[in-house]
Design an enzyme around this catalytic site. Structure first.
Site: not given
Ligand SMILES: Cc1ncc(COP(=O)(O)O)c(C=O)c1O
Lengths: 266, 396
Positions: A47, A58
């Site tokens: 990824e 995040d």
């Protein structure tokens, strides 16, 4: 058949190891090397993060990685160049992008997808694009045309109704977010993780890969016992953060860590 | 959720939030739909608005300012007279009641100028809820009085140091907190921004401003005003002021956004002038961004306007041209801040000073015997130290 589907159906692996890191941290050329190192030591799918200035899903480690990346002049040309190099290093490993929707939209969906595909990318994860939006529908159609996957996130808070509903536009695998909150290493996971993953597997006929918070070989070993794959981001990003200025050491530490995790997964 | 479904204003709006928040957003939406129709909720909200906030706020004829500017008659909708000194309290009370109804014991908020943080801390104290306020570290400095007040009210301030350390980062951090604590916590979004249903809820709660202003003006003058003006950060006081007048086609509507230091990226927060369609903090709207789709840091002399996005309904009203959005520079706002204080005896917030500047131009264009209402979104106590600092710099 999509490359990801092929991987999971080939029987080559029991549970996939899916590492994540942000492109451009600390610079684009080092990213190429980090990507190659990770591929060499055992990623089943890789990824690649396209940095976005406001990564609301995040935690601090990835936020800092993104901020470091954006200190370099951001450009899609660079993103695709780096991706292509990583892809050429080991063509059989599927690459997926993880990014927020704004950069993709701004680039233009068609142009972004054409260039991503050309660079070797076979799927997208977009944490802020829910499946029940017009944009997600469009993206899904366009991805299908290119034999690419749209990987949806499912969380401990997702209802049965929503899970049923997202089946129609999910391909590749499901990214199961193991805990509430944002990305980041964690010591504990919710007690019903195993049951949730089993339930998901029964409901959606796709591989279920778990992410958010996994960092140790023990966790990887345990969770890969019942998940079709595990995703590790923050722990990898931390290695880059702590050693990024000392490139050989960063590469070395990364290689050891990846190998250790890969070895802990059946 | 399709294009024509609730939560969209033309192509703008919608819900583009991380999946972990979807449940909470759906719960909020259905709760709000129920409460909106509930007489009991309306009664309770009205009770607090009257007895705690001090509504209705007056509509004041500004005689001296009218003479001084020499154009249209100037009226002021006095949100500065609300408890805590700004319009933000209208929304904070309403959302705290919704949170209480949902059984949430903890509230969080983001704040720029500190007015929304202050309003949230205030209702948190009044309803006895644990309160956490995210504030950019830079704003904790330049809006220190409000930061101190927030703590005095028993809320916790968490300074955010990421990025530019202002409102955008505080908003991201509040969203992250919400994702972690979504089952116990309600996020009181402070402007008409964010994923659906926030822009609608905030607009509905703030629309009391325009409804009152419209009926007060009508009662006193037996007609409607010719124009109304408000400043736009995220756009909550503005949409609250505008909403009751949108259908009055002959009422001209103006929004004032922060032109900052100039037109270069990074020097302003003029989203409606320079923004492009994009996705930020859960909504599709106009955003100041670069060629890579990265959000460009915003700047404004007023912390409350310092945001690179804008409420989606404003993006829509700008596209349809129902509202005329204009830029006001830091310097122009500062001048109006001083002028209005001296002439009218009211120290407006720096945010509001932007609205005054646009109003002055509009009043001149309209000419005498016309009427113009300015939404005086808040008072300027919080800005006094910062203004003195800026004046010191100017005289150097
Ligand atoms: C007095 C005042 N006016 C205006 C604003 C701008 O916010 P909005 O555009 O949501 O009304 C703020 C924000 O803090 C404020 O404190």
């Amino acid at each position: 058949m999509s490359k990801i589907k092929d991987l999971f159906e080939s029987g080559r692996i029991k549970s996939a190891f899916i590492p994540y890191f942000t492109l451009g941290d600390p610079n684009y050329n080092d990213s190429i090397e980090f990507g190659k190192t990770i591929l060499d030591h055992g990623a089943d799918i890789l990824e690649l993060g396209i940095p976005f200035s406001d990564p609301v899903a995040d935690g601090p480690v990835i936020q800092r990685a993104v901020a470091r990346s954006l200190k370099n002049q951001f450009s899609f040309d660079e993103i695709f160049r780096v991706t292509k190099e990583i892809h050429h290093h080991k063509k059989e490993t599927p690459l997926v992008y993880l990014t927020y929707f704004n950069p993709i939209y701004h680039c233009g969906i068609h142009s972004f997808l054409d260039r991503a595909k050309e660079a070797g990318v076979v799927g997208l994860v977009i944490p802020d694009l829910p499946f029940d939006t017009k944009e997600s529908e469009t993206l899904f159609q366009e991805l299908r045309k290119r034999d690419m996957d749209l990987i949806h996130l499912v969380t401990p808070a997702s209802t049965k109704k929503r899970i049923e509903a997202l089946k129609r536009t999910s391909t590749g695998f499901i990214y199961y977010v193991t805990s509430f909150g944002v990305t980041g290493e964690r010591r504990e996971f919710s007690v019903d993780l195993k049951e949730r993953i089993r339930f998901l597997k029964d409901t959606i006929q796709l591989p279920i890969c778990a992410g958010f918070g996994i960092s140790t070989p023990e966790q990887a070993s345990q969770i890969s016992g019942y998940a079709d794959g595990i995703i590790i981001g923050s722990a990898i990003q931390r290695i880059i953060e702590e050693n990024g200025q000392d490139f050989p050491k960063a590469k070395q530490t990364l290689a050891e860590y990846i190998a250790k995790i890969r070895a802990s997964i059946p | 959720m399709g294009k024509n479904q609730p939560g969209y204003f033309g192509e703008f709006g919608g819900r583009y939030a991380p999946e972990i928040l979807t449940e909470a957003l759906e719960e909020l939406e259905s709760t709000y739909q129920k409460l909106k129709k509930s007489k009991k909720f309306k009664k309770e909200l009205d009770f607090y608005l009257q007895n705690y906030v001090g509504r209705p706020s007056p509509l004041t004829f500004a005689e001296r300012l009218t003479k001084h500017w020499g154009g249209a008659r100037i009226w002021l909708k006095r949100e500065d007279l609300n408890h805590t000194g700004a319009h933000k309290i209208n929304n904070a009370i309403g959302q705290a009641l919704i949170a209480k109804f949902m059984g949430k014991k903890r509230i969080i908020a983001e704040t720029g100028a500190g007015q929304h943080g202050l309003a949230t801390a205030t209702v948190g104290a009044m309803f006895g809820m644990e309160t956490v306020v995210y504030m950019g570290a830079v704003d904790v400095q330049r809006q220190n009085l409000n930061a101190k007040k927030i703590e005095m009210l028993g809320a916790k301030i968490l300074p955010v140091t990421a990025g530019e350390a202002t409102l955008k980062e505080a908003t991201s951090e509040a969203m992250r907190d919400w994702a972690l604590n979504v089952s116990t916590t309600h996020y009181i979004v402070g402007s008409a921004i964010g994923p659906h249903p926030f822009p609608t809820i905030v607009r509905d709660l703030q629309s009391v401003i325009g409804k009152e202003a419209r009926s007060q003006f009508k009662k006193q003058n037996h007609k409607l005003p010719h124009a109304i003006v408000a400043c736009v950060g995220g756009g909550s006081n503005a949409i609250g002021m505008f909403h009751a007048f949108l259908k009055d086609k002959h009422v001209a509507i103006y929004g004032a956004e922060a032109g900052g230091l100039g037109p270069k990226p990074g020097e302003h927060s003029a989203t409606l002038t320079y923004g492009k369609t994009g996705f930020l903090h859960g909504t599709k709207t106009l955003i100041i961004q670069d060629e890579g789709g990265q959000i460009v840091p915003a700047h404004s002399v007023s912390a409350g306007l310092d945001y690179p996005g804008v409420g989606p309904e404003h993006a829509f009203l700008s596209q349809t041209k129902r509202v005329d959005y204009r830029m006001v520079t830091d310097e122009q706002a500062l001048d109006c801040f001083l002028e209005v204080s001296r002439i009218e005896g009211i120290i407006p917030a720096l945010e509001t000073a932007h609205a005054f500047h646009v109003a002055r131009d509009v009043a001149k264009d309209l000419g005498k015997k016309k009427d113009l209402i300015i939404c005086l979104s808040g008072r300027g106590d919080k800005d006094v130290t910062e203004v003195l600092r800026l004046l010191g710099e100017r005289s150097k």
